[in-house]
Motif scaffolding. Sequence first.
Motif, PDB file in Angstrom:
ATOM      1  N   ASN A 139      31.467  33.807  18.986  1.00 48.84           N
ATOM      2  CA  ASN A 139      31.637  35.255  18.868  1.00 48.84           C
ATOM      3  C   ASN A 139      32.120  35.892  20.162  1.00 48.84           C
ATOM      4  OD1 ASN A 139      31.028  36.309  16.302  1.00 48.84           O
ATOM      5  ND2 ASN A 139      28.884  35.676  16.546  1.00 48.84           N
ATOM      6  N   ASN A 199      32.492  34.454  26.711  1.00 52.19           N
ATOM      7  CA  ASN A 199      33.024  33.570  25.671  1.00 52.19           C
ATOM      8  C   ASN A 199      34.547  33.510  25.643  1.00 52.19           C
ATOM      9  OD1 ASN A 199      30.462  32.938  25.076  1.00 52.19           O
ATOM     10  ND2 ASN A 199      30.348  33.978  23.100  1.00 52.19           N
ATOM     11  N   MET A 226      23.837  29.546  10.171  1.00 50.01           N
ATOM     12  CA  MET A 226      25.245  29.427  10.559  1.00 50.01           C
ATOM     13  C   MET A 226      25.731  27.995  10.404  1.00 50.01           C
ATOM     14  SD  MET A 226      28.032  30.705  11.503  1.00 50.01           S
ATOM     15  CE  MET A 226      29.199  29.423  11.097  1.00 50.01           C
ATOM     16  N   HIS A 254      34.262  40.008  11.371  1.00 46.36           N
ATOM     17  CA  HIS A 254      32.923  39.429  11.447  1.00 46.36           C
ATOM     18  C   HIS A 254      32.095  40.129  12.518  1.00 46.36           C
ATOM     19  CE1 HIS A 254      29.618  36.646  11.515  1.00 46.36           C
ATOM     20  NE2 HIS A 254      29.834  36.369  12.786  1.00 46.36           N
ATOM     21  N   ILE A 308      33.880  29.346  15.592  1.00 49.90           N
ATOM     22  CA  ILE A 308      32.601  29.973  15.233  1.00 49.90           C
ATOM     23  C   ILE A 308      32.183  30.969  16.312  1.00 49.90           C
ATOM     24  CG2 ILE A 308      30.133  29.503  14.945  1.00 49.90           C
ATOM     25  CD1 ILE A 308      30.859  26.831  13.663  1.00 49.90           C
ATOM     26  N   ALA A 329      21.608  33.517  14.953  1.00 51.27           N
ATOM     27  CA  ALA A 329      21.517  32.594  13.812  1.00 51.27           C
ATOM     28  C   ALA A 329      22.089  31.225  14.186  1.00 51.27           C
ATOM     29  CB  ALA A 329      22.303  33.177  12.642  1.00 51.27           C
ATOM     30  N   THR A 330      21.330  30.198  13.958  1.00 52.26           N
ATOM     31  CA  THR A 330      21.833  28.843  14.219  1.00 52.26           C
ATOM     32  C   THR A 330      21.772  27.998  12.941  1.00 52.26           C
ATOM     33  OG1 THR A 330      19.626  28.202  14.990  1.00 52.26           O
ATOM     34  CG2 THR A 330      21.237  28.798  16.678  1.00 52.26           C
ATOM     35  N   ILE A 384      35.501  31.487  11.424  1.00 54.44           N
ATOM     36  CA  ILE A 384      34.505  31.248  10.360  1.00 54.44           C
ATOM     37  C   ILE A 384      33.632  32.480  10.175  1.00 54.44           C
ATOM     38  CG2 ILE A 384      32.630  29.807   9.577  1.00 54.44           C
ATOM     39  CD1 ILE A 384      33.932  27.477  10.581  1.00 54.44           C
ATOM     40  N   PRO A 433      31.603  25.891  18.185  1.00 51.31           N
ATOM     41  CA  PRO A 433      30.484  26.819  18.370  1.00 51.31           C
ATOM     42  C   PRO A 433      30.084  26.913  19.851  1.00 51.31           C
ATOM     43  CG  PRO A 433      29.666  24.710  17.578  1.00 51.31           C
ATOM     44  CD  PRO A 433      31.118  24.509  17.944  1.00 51.31           C
ATOM     45  N   GLY A 472      24.441  22.823  21.396  1.00 51.90           N
ATOM     46  CA  GLY A 472      23.777  24.113  21.227  1.00 51.90           C
ATOM     47  C   GLY A 472      23.032  24.208  19.904  1.00 51.90           C
ATOM     48  N   GLY A 473      22.499  25.408  19.659  1.00 50.08           N
ATOM     49  CA  GLY A 473      21.716  25.626  18.442  1.00 50.08           C
ATOM     50  C   GLY A 473      22.539  25.376  17.188  1.00 50.08           C
ATOM     51  N   ILE A 474      23.715  25.966  17.126  1.00 53.32           N
ATOM     52  CA  ILE A 474      24.575  25.733  15.960  1.00 53.32           C
ATOM     53  C   ILE A 474      25.148  24.320  16.021  1.00 53.32           C
ATOM     54  CG2 ILE A 474      26.724  26.422  14.797  1.00 53.32           C
ATOM     55  CD1 ILE A 474      26.229  29.263  15.960  1.00 53.32           C
ATOM     56  N   GLY A 513      29.656  28.588  23.448  1.00 54.83           N
ATOM     57  CA  GLY A 513      29.594  29.945  23.981  1.00 54.83           C
ATOM     58  C   GLY A 513      28.199  30.484  23.973  1.00 54.83           C
ATOM     59  N   VAL A 514      28.008  31.644  24.595  1.00 59.38           N
ATOM     60  CA  VAL A 514      26.655  32.214  24.631  1.00 59.38           C
ATOM     61  C   VAL A 514      26.403  33.031  23.364  1.00 59.38           C
ATOM     62  CG1 VAL A 514      26.374  32.259  27.132  1.00 59.38           C
ATOM     63  CG2 VAL A 514      27.507  34.174  26.003  1.00 59.38           C
ATOM     64  N   ASP A 533      30.153  18.862  25.003  1.00 58.26           N
ATOM     65  CA  ASP A 533      29.420  20.018  25.529  1.00 58.26           C
ATOM     66  C   ASP A 533      29.443  19.912  27.051  1.00 58.26           C
ATOM     67  OD1 ASP A 533      27.154  22.010  23.961  1.00 58.26           O
ATOM     68  OD2 ASP A 533      27.083  21.940  26.159  1.00 58.26           O
TER      69      ASP A 533
END
Length: 374
Positions: A147, A120, A268, A210, A145, A264-265, A178, A102, A23-25, A104-105, A55
């Motif tokens: 959410n 998630n 993060m 968070h 990480i 944010a990727t 985190i 990290p 993923g992005g992160i 999840g959507v 993944d």
Amino acid sequence: MPAVSYDVQQRDILKIAVLGAAGGIGQSLSLLLKSNASFLLPRDSSRHISLALYDVNKDAIVGTAADLSHIDTPITTTPHYPNDGNGGIARCLQDADMVIIPAGVPRKPGMSRDDLIGVNAKIIKSLGNDIAEYCDLSKVHVLVISNPVNSLVPLMVSTLANSPHSANTNIEARVYGITHLDLVRASTFVQQLNSFKSNNAPDIPVIGGHSGDTIIPVFSVLNHRASNSGYANLLDNGVRQKLVHRVQYGGDEIVQAKNGNGSATLSMAYAGFKIAAQFIDLLVGNIRTIENICMYVPLTNRYNTEIAPGSDELRSKYINGTLYFSIPLSIGINGIERVHYEIMEHLDSYERETLLPICLETLKGNIDKGLSLV
Ligand code: NAI
């Protein structure tokens, strides 16, 4: 195409598993780990670092691992995905010292982090069951990480602690949410207000949770340091409230800027790497403890060492009834050694009387939600 595997048969391996690594992160964090982690090894170390990347998106994870494998640092990268013919997630998690999640959507514009819980929570619960099954719960450190952190960390802790493999492992002392991006944002926004006049990035502790108003940036530390830090005059009433709000809702700026393409990727991944680097320092013996690191953790048990004098009183005075909280910690190889409740004594009246009660009320609902899904 079969998965390409670059496993090395070496005895002394520091293994880091990243779940959701395509993923992005996940990709950016894996890049930072692959490019920098080996520089953290002591010069005479015989240890080898291995990055196990998992993944559910097969093509993306195989490609990510292959791409990273061409970077000329002595770290192996292996791709793992369901039904990969190579053990899947079991192989990825086997012997891991640290698992970073990290998976999840992410949010879309208009969504809060809590809106992610339906999808998630299922992912975190399933990954928690896998960690319980395939990791050594007496040593692994689990960094969440995904959410909403406020709810998913209680869910992860309970999933692991309720597993039949958790007996005598004290796993609760090694599961961390985190929240470090909030500290990075607090530091950045203060410097922006100060036009980056000082070369010292100020450390601003951020406590609570968070998401939104559970985030309490402790800008009052600038008062104590203002005389020599160059950040004086930033705590006038109006300025401070805007700063606090920007840290609490800074994530929305990115969600809106990306206009439906995630949250944010890069920042993060930067924040996640800063935390991961401290754990690597700990795991390879560069340091005996990680000091004063703010993370979101369970406050229920007494961890591994004697409780610091006065801690029970401080906890019941300021954050009574909260089972999870982000707060400065000392962390050793076996997990949390000390919760620095004394920070609560240093909050100023705005933080203690305005921000803290709102935080605690919202946090309680978030925690209950996470626990209800166990
Ligand atoms: P993304 O959608 O780019 O990447 C998520 C990855 O997880 C995807 O590659 C997906 O295939 C994978 N995935 C989904 N289910 C999985 C499973 N069961 N097992 C393994 N992998 C799985 O999302 P992005 O932007 O990387 O964000 C990931 C999470 O991090 C989100 O929940 C987001 O809200 C959260 N986040 C947390 C922050 C924090 O400060 N703690 C800051 C920013 C985002």
